[in-house]
Design a protein around this motif. Structure first.
Motif, short mmCIF file in Angstrom:
data_model
loop_
_atom_site.label_atom_id
_atom_site.label_comp_id
_atom_site.label_asym_id
_atom_site.label_seq_id
_atom_site.Cartn_x
_atom_site.Cartn_y
_atom_site.Cartn_z
N GLN A 148 63.37 -27.40 -17.54
CA GLN A 148 62.29 -26.71 -18.24
C GLN A 148 61.01 -27.54 -18.15
O GLN A 148 61.04 -28.75 -18.14
N ASP A 149 59.91 -26.83 -18.05
CA ASP A 149 58.63 -27.50 -17.90
C ASP A 149 58.04 -27.77 -19.27
O ASP A 149 57.65 -26.86 -19.98
N LEU A 150 58.01 -29.03 -19.64
CA LEU A 150 57.50 -29.38 -20.96
C LEU A 150 56.09 -29.94 -20.88
O LEU A 150 55.60 -30.59 -21.80
N LYS A 151 55.45 -29.72 -19.74
CA LYS A 151 54.07 -30.17 -19.54
C LYS A 151 53.94 -31.68 -19.74
O LYS A 151 53.05 -32.16 -20.41
N LEU A 152 54.89 -32.39 -19.16
CA LEU A 152 54.83 -33.84 -19.25
C LEU A 152 54.72 -34.41 -17.83
O LEU A 152 55.29 -33.86 -16.89
N SER A 153 53.99 -35.50 -17.71
CA SER A 153 53.88 -36.15 -16.40
C SER A 153 55.16 -36.94 -16.12
O SER A 153 55.95 -37.19 -17.02
N LYS A 154 55.32 -37.31 -14.87
CA LYS A 154 56.50 -38.08 -14.47
C LYS A 154 56.61 -39.37 -15.30
O LYS A 154 57.69 -39.71 -15.79
N ALA A 155 55.48 -40.02 -15.49
CA ALA A 155 55.47 -41.29 -16.23
C ALA A 155 55.86 -41.05 -17.68
O ALA A 155 56.62 -41.84 -18.27
N GLN A 156 55.38 -39.94 -18.26
CA GLN A 156 55.73 -39.63 -19.65
C GLN A 156 57.23 -39.37 -19.80
O GLN A 156 57.85 -39.81 -20.76
N ILE A 157 57.78 -38.64 -18.79
CA ILE A 157 59.21 -38.36 -18.84
C ILE A 157 60.01 -39.66 -18.73
O ILE A 157 60.94 -39.90 -19.50
N ASP A 158 59.61 -40.51 -17.78
CA ASP A 158 60.28 -41.81 -17.62
C ASP A 158 60.28 -42.57 -18.95
O ASP A 158 61.30 -43.14 -19.36
N GLU A 159 59.13 -42.54 -19.60
CA GLU A 159 58.99 -43.28 -20.85
C GLU A 159 59.91 -42.71 -21.92
O GLU A 159 60.59 -43.44 -22.63
N ARG A 160 59.95 -41.36 -22.00
CA ARG A 160 60.81 -40.69 -22.98
C ARG A 160 62.28 -41.06 -22.77
O ARG A 160 62.98 -41.43 -23.70
N VAL A 161 62.70 -40.93 -21.52
CA VAL A 161 64.10 -41.19 -21.20
C VAL A 161 64.45 -42.63 -21.58
O VAL A 161 65.46 -42.88 -22.25
N ALA A 162 63.59 -43.57 -21.22
CA ALA A 162 63.85 -44.98 -21.52
C ALA A 162 63.86 -45.20 -23.03
O ALA A 162 64.72 -45.90 -23.57
N ARG A 163 62.92 -44.54 -23.73
CA ARG A 163 62.81 -44.75 -25.18
C ARG A 163 64.05 -44.24 -25.90
O ARG A 163 64.58 -44.91 -26.79
N TYR A 164 64.53 -43.05 -25.49
CA TYR A 164 65.68 -42.51 -26.20
C TYR A 164 66.98 -43.21 -25.81
O TYR A 164 67.89 -43.31 -26.62
N LEU A 165 67.04 -43.72 -24.59
CA LEU A 165 68.22 -44.52 -24.24
C LEU A 165 68.22 -45.81 -25.05
O LEU A 165 69.28 -46.32 -25.44
N GLU A 166 67.04 -46.31 -25.32
CA GLU A 166 66.94 -47.52 -26.13
C GLU A 166 67.34 -47.21 -27.58
O GLU A 166 68.07 -47.98 -28.20
N GLY A 210 74.90 -38.03 -24.99
CA GLY A 210 74.69 -36.64 -25.40
C GLY A 210 73.59 -36.52 -26.45
O GLY A 210 72.77 -35.61 -26.41
N ILE A 211 73.58 -37.47 -27.40
CA ILE A 211 72.56 -37.44 -28.45
C ILE A 211 71.18 -37.74 -27.86
O ILE A 211 70.21 -37.04 -28.15
N ALA A 212 71.13 -38.75 -26.97
CA ALA A 212 69.85 -39.08 -26.34
C ALA A 212 69.32 -37.88 -25.56
O ALA A 212 68.13 -37.56 -25.60
N ARG A 213 70.23 -37.18 -24.86
CA ARG A 213 69.81 -36.01 -24.08
C ARG A 213 69.23 -34.93 -24.99
O ARG A 213 68.23 -34.31 -24.66
N ALA A 214 69.88 -34.75 -26.14
CA ALA A 214 69.41 -33.71 -27.06
C ALA A 214 68.10 -34.10 -27.73
O ALA A 214 67.27 -33.24 -28.03
N LEU A 215 67.89 -35.40 -27.97
CA LEU A 215 66.69 -35.83 -28.69
C LEU A 215 65.49 -36.04 -27.78
O LEU A 215 64.35 -35.94 -28.23
N ALA A 216 65.75 -36.32 -26.49
CA ALA A 216 64.68 -36.78 -25.60
C ALA A 216 63.56 -35.77 -25.46
O ALA A 216 62.40 -36.14 -25.30
N THR A 217 63.88 -34.47 -25.53
CA THR A 217 62.83 -33.47 -25.41
C THR A 217 62.11 -33.27 -26.75
O THR A 217 61.23 -32.45 -26.86
N GLU A 218 62.52 -34.04 -27.73
CA GLU A 218 61.95 -33.99 -29.08
C GLU A 218 61.91 -32.57 -29.63
O GLU A 218 60.85 -32.04 -29.96
#
Lengths: 294, 287
Positions: free
Chosen positions: B128-146, B170-178
């Motif tokens: 799904q397109d959440l209007k986020l840049s590649k860098a923003q997505i990378d940051e999100r993924v890293a933040r929620y894995l942390e 599973g929880i990180a995946r569900a939370l990462a899109t906020e």
């Protein structure tokens, strides 16, 4: 942790270590763990061929039926390295027959994959296609393919085309059925998860169903190789003027048992190498399946 | 509102004392859903006449025996299953399908086995397109894995992880899109008891941080009380709301001796009386 360890090695540590060392004994399983199945297999096979050699030399069985292992390997080596013209003794050209068989087998397997993989995926994905094609697939899959050989000889004569048709028909059904089963058994919760996270119909097929099915397809191809090899040998025995099957037939006609055993051994080697190749590919493509199998 | 069928609310009363500022997020009106049983050519009603409003930032636990339709309710909110009768609305709009405003955690983790941990968490951003840049997505993924303490396991495959770690993915995946709403379908049911307690406390910590609305399915009374602001007790199939119970225990609940509080025992006793018959007759639960 570290503190407990240092305490242990202070007063009672030496005692503990001694206990540990004493408890180690060498058993056959330890040897297996240590030297690995590879070396055990090497020793095992060497023993097998030595016993074979001694048994054949003892003369208990006529050498027309059972040649010596060394004779067989000699014929194989000579046949694979000696590029004598086709008019010479048949033993001189195993390599030509081998490449002929392998070429036809590869062509047949490629055609079987090109037909079988899409057919299986479509049958799994669309219940109308499944209902319509299902009976034909099961009927042809359950029919012993050898029974079709005379029909194809009638249609196409003793040609390469006939041989390849038989290989394709032998190999295609395990591929279709495995791909089909893979699609059908895709875990529902994975599809649900993909949907919840925004996957459209196309994404689900591309990013869930297909990756899930891939290892099924690979094991279908693996079975297809085995069936295809049967197909190619049968086609060549029935009607051909080249190939390993033909060579077996000719070796039997000329009482050349060394050649016959050499060709049989080659078939084993070819078959095992192809299966090894596909399972290596499977490990590469789907490491997660290995875990499930254990 | 989820007024119970015949139940006398023992504690604070259902919906009593709510402030007018509470903003409804999920509204279910006369919701009835079922399934087609193809083999028996029957329609099976899983949920009947569910009236429930869930407010912003609330942690609601759905409690009931196996096969009572809890999962069906959560699937209706997520948009996986359409209502037969009645309606289900999220943010004032009827649910027509899944959307990025709702994330979900599954009982069997439902991680793609061919994807790495990192790639699994990234999956929702690919579909799904959440209007986020590649860098923003990378940051999100890293933040929620942390956040779920899986930094260092990015390149691992799910089969290399323990059950608890899988569910943290599973929880990180569900939370990462906020998402505004976090749906959880018995997420800790397959996890061993010791890890489960730790995961419960972590989940409380995550959602306190993110202020998400959570709908959490469980069949454990203790889990419902330790996590929920409200507990919705559902009857056996066809599932109806039996009673809605407010849990006014202080938070964070894992910092205290929760189980020694008299209120805890009181709620537990009350719920047990409610579900006892269901649980006993539910020994043949098919879910």
């Amino acid at each position: 942790m570290a503190k407990i360890d240092s305490n242990a090695s202070g007063s009672k540590g030496a005692f503990d270590d001694a206990d540990r060392i004493r408890s180690m004994k060498f058993s056959l399983t330890d040897m297996l763990d240590r030297y690995g199945p590879v070396w055990v297999t090497v020793v095992n096979l060497t023993c097998f061929f030595i016993i074979w050699e001694l048994f054949a030399r003892s003369g208990a069985i006529n050498q027309i039926f059972l040649p010596t292992a060394s004779g067989m390997f000699g014929t194989m080596f000579e046949g694979l390295t000696n590029s004598a013209p086709p008019t010479a003794a048949y033993s001189g050209q195993i390599i030509d027959h081998l490449t002929y068989t392998l070429r036809n087998l590869s062509i047949g397997l490629v055609i079987a994959c090109v037909i079988g993989i899409p057919a299986g995926l479509l049958m799994g994905g669309n219940k109308y296609i499944e209902t319509i094609l299902g009976p034909y697939v099961w009927a042809l899959a359950s029919l012993p393919r050898i029974a079709l050989v005379p029909l194809f000889i009638l249609f196409m004569g003793f040609t390469v085309k006939m041989q390849i048709t038989i290989i394709v028909l032998s190999a295609v059904f395990p591929i279709i059925i495995n791909a089909w089963a893979g699609v059908k058994t895709t875990e529902k919760s994975l599809i649900a998860a993909a949907k919840v996270f925004g996957a459209k119909e196309r994404d689900i097929y591309l990013h869930v169903v297909f990756p899930y099915t891939l290892p099924f397809i690979i094991s279908g191809v693996q079975q297809g190789i085995g069936r295809g090899l049967i197909g190619v040998v049968i086609a060549e025995i029935f009607g051909g003027s080249m190939g390993l099957g033909f060579l077996i037939n000719r070796a039997a006609d000329t009482f050349n048992s060394e050649l016959m055993y050499a060709v049989l051994m080659l078939l084993v080697i070819v078959s095992l190498s192809l299966i090894k190749l596909t399972s290596t590919i499977e490990k590469r493509v789907a490491p997660w399946r290995q875990q499930l199998k254990m | 509102m989820g007024v119970s069928a015949g139940g006398i609310a023992p504690l604070q009363g259902v919906d009593a004392g709510q402030s007018p500022a509470r903003e409804p997020v999920i509204v279910s009106k006369n919701l009835t859903i079922g399934y087609k049983l193809h083999r028996e050519r029957k329609l099976l009603t899983a949920l009947k006449d569910i009236n429930l409003t869930i407010y912003k930032g609330e942690f609601v636990c759905l409690l009931g025996p196996s096969g009572c339709g809890k999962t069906t309710f959560i699937n209706a909110i997520s948009g996986l299953v359409p209502p037969w009768e009645g309606s289900i609305e999220v943010d004032g709009r009827p649910v027509t399908g899944p959307g990025p405003d709702r994330g979900m955690v599954f009982q069997d983790y439902a991680l793609m086995p061919w994807r790495t941990v990192e790639s699994n968490v990234r999956m929702p951003f690919e579909f799904q397109d959440l209007k986020l840049s590649k860098a923003q997505i990378d940051e999100r993924v890293a933040r929620y894995l942390e956040l779920v303490e899986l930094t260092g396991f990015e390149k691992s495959f799910p089969y290399e992880l323990s059950g608890g770690m899988k569910q943290r993915v599973g929880i990180a995946r569900a939370l990462a899109t906020e998402p505004k709403i976090l749906l959880a379908d018995e997420p800790f049911a397959a996890i061993d008891a010791m890890t489960r307690e730790a995961m419960q406390s972590e989940l409380e910590r995550f959602v306190t941080k993110t202020r998400q609305t959570v709908v959490f399915i469980t069949h454990s009374i203790d889990e419902a009380i330790t996590l929920g602001d409200r507990i919705v007790v559902i009857s056996r199939r066809p599932g109806r709301i039996k009673e809605v119970i407010d849990v006014n225990l202080p938070r964070p609940r894992f910092d205290q001796e929760l189980k020694s509080l008299p209120e805890y025992a009181e709620i537990r006793e009350h719920i047990w009386r409610l579900v006892k018959d269901e649980a006993l007759s539910g020994a043949h639960g098919d879910d």
